[in-house]
Design a protein around this motif. Structure first.
Motif, PDB file in Angstrom:
ATOM      1  N   GLU A 195       0.723  -1.155   0.183  1.00  0.00           N
ATOM      2  CA  GLU A 195      -0.028   0.059   0.014  1.00  0.00           C
ATOM      3  C   GLU A 195       0.983   1.110   0.234  1.00  0.00           C
ATOM      4  N   GLU A 196       0.761   2.016  -0.516  1.00  0.00           N
ATOM      5  CA  GLU A 196       1.128   3.592  -1.337  1.00  0.00           C
ATOM      6  C   GLU A 196       0.708   4.551  -0.293  1.00  0.00           C
ATOM      7  N   ASN A 197       1.352   5.035   0.221  1.00  0.00           N
ATOM      8  CA  ASN A 197       1.165   6.449   1.315  1.00  0.00           C
ATOM      9  C   ASN A 197       1.068   7.893   0.023  1.00  0.00           C
ATOM     10  N   PRO A 198       0.462   8.032  -0.593  1.00  0.00           N
ATOM     11  CA  PRO A 198      -0.454   9.382  -1.595  1.00  0.00           C
ATOM     12  C   PRO A 198       0.718  10.407  -1.646  1.00  0.00           C
ATOM     13  N   THR A 199       1.063  10.473   0.181  1.00  0.00           N
ATOM     14  CA  THR A 199       1.903  11.757  -0.031  1.00  0.00           C
ATOM     15  C   THR A 199       3.357  11.822   0.238  1.00  0.00           C
ATOM     16  N   THR A 200       3.517  11.079   0.656  1.00  0.00           N
ATOM     17  CA  THR A 200       4.941  10.563   1.023  1.00  0.00           C
ATOM     18  C   THR A 200       5.582   9.287  -0.133  1.00  0.00           C
ATOM     19  N   LYS A 201       4.651   9.323  -1.121  1.00  0.00           N
ATOM     20  CA  LYS A 201       4.603   7.472  -1.674  1.00  0.00           C
ATOM     21  C   LYS A 201       5.546   6.529  -0.459  1.00  0.00           C
ATOM     22  N   ALA A 202       5.679   7.015   0.182  1.00  0.00           N
ATOM     23  CA  ALA A 202       6.664   5.252   1.217  1.00  0.00           C
ATOM     24  C   ALA A 202       5.517   4.234   0.604  1.00  0.00           C
ATOM     25  N   ILE A 203       6.222   3.244   0.892  1.00  0.00           N
ATOM     26  CA  ILE A 203       5.427   2.287   0.962  1.00  0.00           C
ATOM     27  C   ILE A 203       5.319   1.196   2.385  1.00  0.00           C
ATOM     28  N   LYS A 204       4.696   0.829   2.831  1.00  0.00           N
ATOM     29  CA  LYS A 204       3.840  -0.151   2.814  1.00  0.00           C
ATOM     30  C   LYS A 204       3.754  -2.105   2.942  1.00  0.00           C
ATOM     31  N   ILE A 205       4.396  -2.868   3.368  1.00  0.00           N
ATOM     32  CA  ILE A 205       4.579  -3.827   2.917  1.00  0.00           C
ATOM     33  C   ILE A 205       3.233  -5.306   3.443  1.00  0.00           C
ATOM     34  N   LYS A 206       2.313  -5.217   2.098  1.00  0.00           N
ATOM     35  CA  LYS A 206       1.068  -6.159   2.408  1.00  0.00           C
ATOM     36  C   LYS A 206       1.741  -7.952   3.107  1.00  0.00           C
ATOM     37  N   LEU A 207       2.234  -8.222   1.786  1.00  0.00           N
ATOM     38  CA  LEU A 207       2.382  -9.302   1.557  1.00  0.00           C
ATOM     39  C   LEU A 207       3.562  -9.407   0.550  1.00  0.00           C
ATOM     40  N   MET A 208       4.760 -10.575   0.713  1.00  0.00           N
ATOM     41  CA  MET A 208       6.175 -10.699   0.316  1.00  0.00           C
ATOM     42  C   MET A 208       5.702 -11.936  -0.042  1.00  0.00           C
ATOM     43  N   ILE A 251      -4.959 -15.366   3.164  1.00  0.00           N
ATOM     44  CA  ILE A 251      -4.550 -16.730   2.177  1.00  0.00           C
ATOM     45  C   ILE A 251      -4.445 -16.619   0.630  1.00  0.00           C
ATOM     46  N   VAL A 252      -4.329 -15.237   0.192  1.00  0.00           N
ATOM     47  CA  VAL A 252      -2.867 -15.810  -1.075  1.00  0.00           C
ATOM     48  C   VAL A 252      -1.881 -16.210  -0.762  1.00  0.00           C
ATOM     49  N   GLN A 253      -1.481 -16.133   0.652  1.00  0.00           N
ATOM     50  CA  GLN A 253      -0.124 -16.327   1.150  1.00  0.00           C
ATOM     51  C   GLN A 253      -0.100 -17.619   1.502  1.00  0.00           C
ATOM     52  N   LYS A 254      -0.907 -18.479   1.637  1.00  0.00           N
ATOM     53  CA  LYS A 254      -1.820 -20.294   1.759  1.00  0.00           C
ATOM     54  C   LYS A 254      -1.409 -20.535   0.778  1.00  0.00           C
ATOM     55  N   VAL A 255      -2.714 -19.666  -0.167  1.00  0.00           N
ATOM     56  CA  VAL A 255      -2.758 -20.196  -1.590  1.00  0.00           C
ATOM     57  C   VAL A 255      -1.511 -20.410  -2.356  1.00  0.00           C
ATOM     58  N   PHE A 256      -0.733 -19.611  -2.253  1.00  0.00           N
ATOM     59  CA  PHE A 256       0.677 -19.698  -3.297  1.00  0.00           C
ATOM     60  C   PHE A 256       1.300 -21.155  -2.335  1.00  0.00           C
ATOM     61  N   LEU A 257       1.790 -20.773  -1.483  1.00  0.00           N
ATOM     62  CA  LEU A 257       2.949 -21.193  -0.841  1.00  0.00           C
ATOM     63  C   LEU A 257       2.647 -22.928  -0.474  1.00  0.00           C
TER      64      LEU A 257
END
Length: 623
Positions: free
Chosen positions: A338-351, A408-414
């Motif tokens: 998810e990207e902060n629209p102001t700072t453009k910093a990204i918050k990693i939700k899943l890798m 659920i995406v993590q569980k299915v892919f892995l």
């Protein structure tokens, strides 16, 4: 690690940019996802007599910017509060942007020129300041008028820059040596300086190439997912000067890192059912730019509009299916953020790291091909008044796991096991919500019948992947049927066939019994609708919040109600079937959760009408 994969992409990009000047590697495309966009150019005439320079404002005009010419405008994004690096900037507020240029950027540029060897350019921009001092309000007015000529959609992707006419020739910001120097300095030294602090190491090992280097940057990562401005997130007793010890990057790797990040953001930024993610390829063999290029072409050269336009599948599924068709010569890191629209910093939700194409093939090609064959899904949905088959799409997970999609995406892919209680709770939550909406809302609500089919398809998919437990040895053996010819309105053969075709869904006798009670209630509701014009028994179902005790009461009361409305002889075989599979298995109902029990009941309720005998078959019996 995605950082090394990013750097490999950057090195691949640098090999193709050998003819560019160093500063051009740090020039950015203002709107990289657009093929072209508009730039308002403030045009100035330059007159020079000897050493005297006079600059006057002429007008403004429009330039079309594309991948071919964006570099000449010398745009580079700056800090959120300090403005961009040069005069070229995104235009969303005329007053704000011109004030930034006039009050902040131009004085800073002149300060740099005072201590540089670019004496001619110092004179040039000094004359430019004199022009702005005299005409800034005129420039604002004309710029505002030009900006308002365009609709809001175009305004949202528009920039502003300057153009100087010198002896009939056009001169852009990218033609000035001081601008080149500023961009180069910002791109390189900015990796060691941030928040007013310099963090730079000497004669130590680079964390990327693992070689000892003379100089190491402390803020070298172009991805803004490290918040080193917060105490506790850097080493050295909260001393930001020592941040280079956390993540030392040499200048060569830092440049490759930035080039790779640019390419990923511009070309490998995808959407997966509303979720932003980067798709970062990594070759199996190190130092293999040819294989890397092959992988990137697979990811960027897909023509969904041509191949997928007649499909009910989404572009997301189409991309995943296409990746599955590739060879295992590379893996993919999927970084959801998810990207902060102001700072453009990204918050990693899943890798998700190192996912092979063969896994994509299993998830999006092989298993869907198996489950989609089920006859239950044939012509099950209507799109633009045309009946189409229901097919597996990953959107099913979004439908049922909207609040825990990344998990659920993590569980299915892995290939991680999924809790059956969680699965059935999610499914029943959607069914109950839709049921409640249908009774209180006039807007669109998905039919419970369709939701049940989707749930059946999703369970089938997860069973094929062995991600949920089920009894693989279940073998449905129906009791012998009464062959005496009597008028029957319920087709037991259809019911037997359906259960036999869905042994993985039922997988226990008592689940067949619960399903049968659902069918029984459907028969009752149909009778009530025909006789009374409404279905008062529906209140007994408690909004589908069922447990073994409630279900037993529903069963007994439904039998009694049916007897009131009409003779039950037309359902004698079905009554005996329900007695065998429900009554004789009541003691086993506690083996499953209330949500699972509720789903099997609702499935019977929604699918029950499938087992009514066709009118033609009934007439044959009567004859």
């Amino acid at each position: 690690m995605q950082d090394r994969a990013t750097i490999e992409i950057g090195k691949w990009q640098l090999e193709s940019l050998t003819n560019q000047e160093p500063y051009q590697l740090y020039v950015e495309d203002m709107f990289p996802k657009k093929d072209s966009y508009k730039m308002i150019l403030l045009v100035f005439d330059v007159e020079q007599e000897g050493e005297a320079i006079k600059i006057s404002y002429r007008n403004n005009n429009i330039a079309e910017v594309s991948k071919k010419n964006y570099a000449q405008f010398a745009y580079r994004k700056g800090a959120a509060r300090g403005g961009d690096v040069t005069f070229t900037t995104k235009l969303n507020s005329v007053d704000k942007k011109l004030n930034t240029l006039y009050i902040n950027q131009l004085p800073k540029l002149l300060k740099v020129l005072q201590t540089s060897t670019f004496t001619e350019e110092f004179s040039f921009f000094t004359a430019f300041k004199v022009c702005l001092d005299a005409h800034i309000e005129e420039i604002k007015t004309s710029l505002q008028a030009k900006f308002e000529e365009f609709d809001k959609k175009i305004q949202q992707a528009m920039g502003v820059s300057v153009k100087f006419m010198v002896d009939g020739k056009e001169k852009y910001l990218g033609d000035f040596e001081v601008v080149k120097q500023i961009i180069l300095a910002h791109g390189t030294e900015g990796k060691s300086s941030k928040y007013g602090v310099v963090s730079e190491g000497k004669n130590s090992q680079c964390s990327v190439c693992l070689k000892e280097k003379e100089k190491l940057h402390g803020f070298g990562s172009p991805f803004k997912y490290a918040s080193v401005d917060k105490k506790g997130l850097v080493s050295g007793f909260f001393n930001q000067k020592n941040n280079w010890k956390n993540y030392p990057i040499c200048p060569e790797c830092a440049l490759a890192f930035e080039m790779g990040q640019k390419y990923i953001v511009n070309n490998l930024n995808k959407y997966f059912y509303g979720k932003n993610y980067y798709m970062i390829p990594k070759t199996i063999f190190k130092n293999s730019p040819e294989k890397l290029e092959e992988a990137i072409l697979i990811l960027t050269d897909l023509k969904y509009s041509e191949k997928g336009k007649n499909s009910i599948k989404s572009e997301e599924d189409f991309l995943m299916e296409s990746i599955g068709e590739a060879k295992n010569s590379f893996s993919l890191n999927l970084l959801f953020f998810e990207e902060n629209p102001t700072t453009k910093a990204i918050k990693i939700k899943l890798m998700l790291e190192e996912i092979m194409p063969s896994r994509f093939n299993t998830l999006f090609n092989d298993v869907p091909a198996i489950v989609n064959k089920h006859s239950l899904y044939e012509k099950a949905i209507t799109i633009k008044k045309e009946k189409k088959d229901l097919v597996f799409r990953f959107a099913l997970f979004k439908d049922f796991f909207a609040d825990s999609f990344f998990s659920i995406v993590q569980k299915v892919f892995l290939g991680q096991s999924i809790s059956k209680e969680t699965l059935y709770a999610k499914i029943m939550n959607v069914i109950r919500q839709n049921y409640n909406k249908s009774r209180s809302s006039s807007g669109y609500v998905e039919y419970t019948y369709l939701t049940v089919l989707k749930a059946h398809l999703l369970i089938n998919y997860l069973q094929q992947l062995n991600l949920i437990d089920y009894n693989k040895n279940f073998n449905f053996q129906p009791m012998e049927q009464n062959t005496e010819k009597k008028k029957r309105s319920f087709d037991m053969e259809k019911l037997h066939k359906f259960i036999k075709e869905n042994e993985n869904f039922f997988d226990e006798d008592y689940k067949v019994g619960i399903f049968s009670v659902g069918i029984l209630v459907r028969l009752l509701l149909n009778i009530q609708q025909q006789s009374l014009g409404n279905t008062p028994f529906e209140k007994r179902l408690r909004g589908y919040h069922l447990n073994p005790e409630i279900l037993q009461k529903v069963y007994v009361e439904a039998l009694g109600k049916i007897s009131v409305y009409q003779n039950f002889y037309t359902y004698q075989e079905f009554k005996a079937f329900t007695t065998e599979y429900f009554n004789l298995n009541i003691n086993k109902l506690s083996q499953i959760s209330n949500n699972e029990l509720s789903l099997y009941f609702v499935s019977g309720l929604e699918l029950g009408s499938r087992f009514k005998r066709d009118k033609e078959d009934t007439k044959k019996q009567e004859n």
